[in-house]
Design an enzyme around this catalytic site. Structure first.
Site, mmCIF file in Angstrom:
data_model
loop_
_atom_site.group_PDB
_atom_site.id
_atom_site.type_symbol
_atom_site.label_atom_id
_atom_site.label_comp_id
_atom_site.label_asym_id
_atom_site.label_seq_id
_atom_site.Cartn_x
_atom_site.Cartn_y
_atom_site.Cartn_z
ATOM 1 N N ASN A 252 -0.252 -7.201 34.977
ATOM 2 C CA ASN A 252 -0.203 -6.587 33.650
ATOM 3 C C ASN A 252 -1.200 -7.284 32.727
ATOM 4 O O ASN A 252 -1.372 -8.492 32.786
ATOM 5 C CB ASN A 252 1.197 -6.681 33.031
ATOM 6 C CG ASN A 252 1.274 -5.821 31.783
ATOM 7 O OD1 ASN A 252 1.231 -4.603 31.872
ATOM 8 N ND2 ASN A 252 1.325 -6.451 30.624
ATOM 9 N N TYR B 167 -1.402 -9.431 23.166
ATOM 10 C CA TYR B 167 -0.285 -10.050 22.455
ATOM 11 C C TYR B 167 -0.843 -11.277 21.743
ATOM 12 O O TYR B 167 -1.392 -12.169 22.387
ATOM 13 C CB TYR B 167 0.814 -10.498 23.429
ATOM 14 C CG TYR B 167 1.160 -9.506 24.523
ATOM 15 C CD1 TYR B 167 1.841 -8.326 24.242
ATOM 16 C CD2 TYR B 167 0.818 -9.766 25.856
ATOM 17 C CE1 TYR B 167 2.169 -7.433 25.254
ATOM 18 C CE2 TYR B 167 1.149 -8.885 26.872
ATOM 19 C CZ TYR B 167 1.824 -7.721 26.566
ATOM 20 O OH TYR B 167 2.146 -6.843 27.575
ATOM 21 N N ARG B 168 -0.650 -11.348 20.440
ATOM 22 C CA ARG B 168 -1.247 -12.443 19.671
ATOM 23 C C ARG B 168 -0.636 -13.790 20.054
ATOM 24 O O ARG B 168 0.514 -13.866 20.510
ATOM 25 C CB ARG B 168 -1.047 -12.188 18.174
ATOM 26 C CG ARG B 168 0.404 -12.313 17.769
ATOM 27 C CD ARG B 168 0.558 -12.256 16.259
ATOM 28 N NE ARG B 168 1.932 -12.445 15.880
ATOM 29 C CZ ARG B 168 2.692 -11.510 15.309
ATOM 30 N NH1 ARG B 168 2.209 -10.322 15.052
ATOM 31 N NH2 ARG B 168 3.944 -11.780 14.993
ATOM 32 N N ASP C 93 1.243 -8.704 9.305
ATOM 33 C CA ASP C 93 1.176 -7.832 10.473
ATOM 34 C C ASP C 93 0.561 -6.465 10.178
ATOM 35 O O ASP C 93 0.269 -6.139 9.034
ATOM 36 C CB ASP C 93 2.586 -7.668 11.066
ATOM 37 C CG ASP C 93 2.600 -7.953 12.550
ATOM 38 O OD1 ASP C 93 1.754 -7.376 13.258
ATOM 39 O OD2 ASP C 93 3.439 -8.745 12.994
#
Ligand SMILES: Cc1cc2nc3c(=O)[nH]c(=O)nc-3n(C[C@H](O)[C@H](O)[C@H](O)COP(=O)(O)O)c2cc1C
Ligand SMILES: [Mn+2]
Length: 497
Positions: free
Chosen positions: A169, A173-174, A279
């Site tokens: 995978n 993602y931060r 965000d």
């Protein structure tokens, strides 16, 4: 031409196209870069290569910030063309006749050639740092907003393997930098990386690639089903397999052409407070425990370039990664919900807040069927509000959608309130992850749906339209204005820039 082979080819292409500016002045990755980029993104400005961001590594940002650059990245005239490439393969029918068989074989070959392939060496391993030599503080990692808990690596491709199946995978993602050699790993609960983590009962090996060719970087953000390798999609969209090299200290393969790779592991159950972070919802996500990523090695090119992105109140650069997904996945969505003609995820809706969808309606209740289908479809299931319109409505024309919602909706009859899973970051619902859903049926209805006879819409006759077209110059009104729909489309393009 083909999509750029690596980040450097991409930067060269952007430069040739007048789409990149090098900034030599010293800038601070702490807040200052955000303020510069925020202004440039909103003005539809160029990609920026900050050569002096208080680090020996240049910082690349806003590489995806306009539709034109996104199309350059995919080497396609429009993002819909990229979607069609995928749709062609998905919709393959048993071939009829020789010509079609040959074409079919070509399509199959293009899938076979999409598999990533392993090579012996790659530039990403020119420099190798291990243990104490690793210091994330040397990278120009941005602290994006004043309330952020610290610096965040914002444009990574996080690579893991499912401990049960070995399937790869790749996800964006931060990573919040906690110290020289650890970060938090922001795996939200609906994501594939998190599932790999939950399946391990010890250590999960992780590699993080930074500075990829733009198509591969995009695919890290693509919402594919868990068992589909994002690097396979990257290979398919590039028309060339992604080349991988064996990582130095973990049992994972990493893109050979990356600028930087972080290798390391995550220990099941070891958590750290992540956030706050300004965000893509436009609000600060409050602190929450997330797994800790230990970086055991850092490999990179000499003079490695560090890629970054700022998210915040929309629109930001990530709008175009989202729009790419919207367009590329349309054919796949239509495979499972064939009555869908088109859909639009408004950028201002932060992608999960609203979905406008047009359908070819053939029976009563079909709009409600489509709402439920969307609420059951991959990450689209997190959509809060679904607005359904008829096939002839342009879903990208928000004025027209608003008109249909106003004109065609009886709120008592046509509004469906449901409930289900919501986005990890949505601060509005009473409970995290779970809450209300809103469906608005703005399609035409008929007596079978309990309404009166539906009135016809106003349209000028073709005969009169033609006559006015022909005679326009006689009226002395100057150049003919664009017909309504096209003018709106042009206006929308302008607003998007
Ligand atoms: C700029 C950007 C940053 C993102 N940051 C995160 C993040 O920190 N955590 C997360 O779970 N998803 C994040 N996403 C969304 C995921 O990348 C996306 O849902 C993707 O499908 C995840 O991969 P997966 O489907 O293999 O889980 C981000 C997307 C973009 C474009
Ligand atoms: Mn995935």
């Amino acid at each position: 031409m083909a999509p750029p082979a690596d980040l450097r080819a991409w930067i060269a292409l952007l430069e040739r196209e007048g789409e990149l500016v090098r900034v030599g002045a010293e800038v601070d990755p702490h807040l200052e870069v955000t303020e510069i980029v925020d202004r440039v993104v909103k003005a539809g400005g160029p990609a920026l290569l900050f050569e002096n961001a208080k680090s020996q590594h240049p910082l690349l940002i806003n590489q995806f910030g306009t539709e034109r650059r996104m199309c350059l990245a995919f080497d396609a005239p429009t993002l819909d063309d990229v979607g069609r490439r995928l749709g062609d393969v998905l919709e393959m029918q048993p071939p009829q006749g020789l010509a079609e068989k040959v074409r079919g074989l070509k399509k199959l070959k293009s899938i076979a050639d999409s598999q990533p392939k392993t090579v012996r060496s790659g530039p990403v391993q020119e420099v190798m740092l291990q243990g104490d030599e690793v210091n994330l503080g040397r990278l120009p990692v941005q602290t994006c907003w004043p309330g952020d808990a610290g610096p965040f690596i914002t444009l990574p491709a996080v690579i893991t393997k499912d401990p049960r199946t070995g399937g790869r995978n790749v996800g964006m993602y931060r990573l919040q930098v906690l110290d020289e050699r650890t970060t938090a790993m922001h795996w939200q609960i609906h994501k594939d990386g998190r599932a790999d983590y939950l399946m391990t009962d010890g250590k999960l090996e992780v590699a993080v690639a930074l500075g990829l060719d733009p198509v591969t970087a995009y695919t890290a953000s693509a919402p594919l089903p868990k068992h589909v390798d994002e690097l396979m999609l990257a290979g398919f969209l590039r028309g060339e397999a992604v080349e991988l090299v064996q990582a130095k200290t973990v049992d994972l393969e990493v893109p050979a052409n990356a600028e930087i790779v972080l290798e390391g592991y995550i220990q099941q159950g070891e958590l750290a407070e992540e956030g706050p972070f300004g965000d893509h919802t436009g609000y600060y996500t409050p602190p929450e425990p997330f797994p800790v990523f230990h970086v055991s090695a850092l490999t990179m090119r000499r003079d490695a370039i560090y890629p970054s992105i700022v998210v915040g109140k929309p629109p930001q650069e990530d709008a175009w990664l989202g729009k790419a997904t919207e367009r590329i996945f349309l054919p796949a969505i239509r495979m499972s919900v064939p009555e869908i003609v088109d859909y639009d995820l408004p950028v201002a809706g932060a992608f999960h807040n609203c979905c406008i969808v047009s359908i070819r309606k053939a029976y009563p209740g079909q709009a409600q069927k489509v709402m439920h289908a969307i609420w059951g479809l991959g990450l689209l299931s997190l959509t809060k509000a679904v607005v359904v319109v008829d096939e002839w409505v342009d879903v990208h024309d928000y004025d027209e959608v608003f008109f249909r919602v106003g004109a065609n909706v009886d709120p008592k009859r046509d509004v469906l309130i449901s409930e289900g899973p919501l986005d990890h970051l949505d601060h509005a619902p009473t409970l995290q992850f779970y809450g209300g859903k809103l469906g608005i049926d703005a399609t035409h209805k008929g007596p079978t749906e309990g309404t009166r006879e539906w009135p016809p819409e106003i349209e000028m006759s073709d005969e009169v339209r033609r006559r006015v077209d022909e005679r326009w110059s006689e009226y002395g009104l100057g150049a003919a204005p664009e017909p309504n729909g096209r003018r709106r489309a042009a206006l929308r393009q302008l607003l998007r820039r």
